[in-house]
Scaffold this motif. Structure first.
Motif, PDB file in Angstrom:
ATOM      1  N   CYS A  11      -3.304 -38.816 -23.372  1.00 18.13           N
ATOM      2  CA  CYS A  11      -4.657 -37.541 -22.897  1.00 18.13           C
ATOM      3  C   CYS A  11      -5.273 -37.041 -21.750  1.00 18.13           C
ATOM      4  O   CYS A  11      -5.849 -38.135 -21.507  1.00 18.13           O
ATOM      5  N   VAL A  12      -5.700 -36.467 -21.929  1.00 18.34           N
ATOM      6  CA  VAL A  12      -5.991 -35.476 -20.030  1.00 18.34           C
ATOM      7  C   VAL A  12      -7.697 -34.936 -20.910  1.00 18.34           C
ATOM      8  O   VAL A  12      -7.133 -33.779 -21.244  1.00 18.34           O
ATOM      9  N   ASP A  14      -9.863 -32.198 -18.479  1.00 15.38           N
ATOM     10  CA  ASP A  14     -10.424 -32.142 -16.849  1.00 15.38           C
ATOM     11  C   ASP A  14     -10.843 -30.817 -17.891  1.00 15.38           C
ATOM     12  O   ASP A  14     -10.109 -29.751 -18.407  1.00 15.38           O
ATOM     13  N   ARG A  20      -5.587 -30.163 -14.685  1.00 10.44           N
ATOM     14  CA  ARG A  20      -4.617 -30.098 -16.153  1.00 10.44           C
ATOM     15  C   ARG A  20      -2.963 -30.182 -16.563  1.00 10.44           C
ATOM     16  O   ARG A  20      -1.920 -30.557 -16.852  1.00 10.44           O
ATOM     17  N   ASP A  24      -0.987 -32.734 -16.718  1.00 10.52           N
ATOM     18  CA  ASP A  24       0.834 -32.399 -16.989  1.00 10.52           C
ATOM     19  C   ASP A  24       2.310 -32.447 -17.535  1.00 10.52           C
ATOM     20  O   ASP A  24       3.038 -33.238 -17.761  1.00 10.52           O
ATOM     21  N   CYS A  36      -3.986 -32.271 -23.162  1.00 10.69           N
ATOM     22  CA  CYS A  36      -4.760 -31.868 -21.905  1.00 10.69           C
ATOM     23  C   CYS A  36      -6.062 -31.266 -23.245  1.00 10.69           C
ATOM     24  O   CYS A  36      -5.838 -31.035 -24.030  1.00 10.69           O
TER      25      CYS A  36
END
Lengths: 219, 219
Positions: A11-12, A14, A20, A24, A36
């Motif tokens: 998981c991101v 930002d 992102r 990704d 994201c």
DNA sequence: CGGGCGTATAAACCTAGGTATGATTCAACG
DNA sequence: CGTTGAATCATACCTAGGTTTATACGCCCG
């Protein structure tokens, strides 16, 4: 949802659309599943917390501080490994993040390989954490199936007391203790007393542990 | 040398005379015993490694790298808590130092209070480490007094095997196993089997125990 | 070479652990 | 109101654990 998916889900968080998309792309091409989010709230709302293998977290977020959010996660039971990143980092921030258990702290712009190495390390840590958790869960569910009396007996048995001492302590006859003892050994699936002691250690069930060392045995 | 002195002895390694004097003054006024060194070699030569409660280590040293020295200490058995400091630090250096177990990482110039807080934390960590070490030492010295045969028997006993199984495994008669068992219980000062199992756990004597609970569904 | 130590073993004896079988009490659940 | 399950206890029987006393062999050190 399959089981082994945990180990590849990244998981991101930002607030920068460009970051992102770059992450990704990078992570997908490395074979990871990526989700994201623009804000911590979105991440929490998606409830990925349970399936995420690791979290890549920006520190300077609109309206929020990534370090604060990291510590919130730490304080909750959600101990997903975190990789911190920021374009405006300094040493105190790095120290704080690492002390709070971050896997790594990357300054933007970072090298792709650095991020991939950090993700690999984070996922390894996550896998280990899950394995330990599963191990404990089996024990805890067995322990949960014990009656209150059986738990008392288990505590005293694993403290090293003899059946007759346990009987005296609990105001029972020795035969009753034996029965409880046999029942709890079966329920805990312990093959031996040594097994049971290790289970008790793993469970942290040390309620009675006082007065073990130094206590007189005779009498 | 007294015992409790460990907890107030701070060592400093910095090639800058001015920094050494400033730290010496600051730490002495806070009540600590201070030893300053210009190089890691001088520190090692003085053999303060055993009495030091914590080490304040500069990273950019003439002819040496403080981070490398920190990792050397980590690799050796000398696990004294380290506070890193530098005037030329960046985020990757900070990450490396913290991952290697540094208590803190301070950029020069630092605030006196920050350093004092870091020292307090380092000394607390040191005290905990020493306490755990002392605890283990008693066990290890007992364990060292066991004969090879007694250790074999102890391993199998704490693995949960019955005397007759141990006898079969080692090619002995059951009575011999009983005697070894009694002897090792006395030597280890274990009041009960539960005690002995915990001691074995603390000693890391896990030769036979490979993953007993958690996964197995049937015997 | 004799004494100490590690190792191994036996017979005898005692204590502790464990399992049936059977029975009673009490509270909770449908 | 009957059943179910936790908890209690007894008798009987068997296995496992543990100590004492005594014997014996090989090894090393003084």
């Amino acid at each position: 949802m399959s089981e082994s998916q945990h180990e590849t889900c990244v998981c991101v968080i930002d607030d920068d659309e460009g970051v992102r998309q770059a992450l990704d792309s990078l992570l997908r091409s490395a074979g990871f599943t990526v989700h994201c989010f623009e804000t911590p709230e979105a991440f929490l709302a998606a409830d990925e917390s349970d399936g995420a293998g690791c979290l890549i977290l920006d520190i300077r977020l609109r309206g929020a501080n990534g370090l604060d959010f990291q510590q919130e996660l730490l304080a909750s039971d959600n101990a997903v490994p975190v990789i911190l990143m920021t374009g405006y980092g300094d040493i105190p921030m790095t120290v704080r993040g690492m002390k709070a258990g971050a896997v790594n702290f990357l300054a933007k712009p970072f090298a792709d390989d650095d991020m991939l190495a950090a993700v690999a390390e984070a996922l390894a840590r996550s896998a280990e954490r899950r394995a330990a958790s599963r191990r404990g869960d089996g024990l805890r569910s067995s322990y949960a199936s014990l009656t209150p009396r059986e738990r008392e007996v288990m505590a005293l048995v694993t403290a090293g007391l003899m059946n007759k001492q346990i009987a005296g302590r609990l105001g029972l006859s020795e035969i009753t203790v034996k029965i409880h003892r046999g029942n709890l050994m079966r329920k805990m699936q312990a093959q031996s007393l040594a097994d049971l002691v290790r289970m008790a250690e793993a469970l942290g069930a040390r309620e009675t542990s006082a007065a073990r060392y130094g206590a007189t045995t005779g009498g």
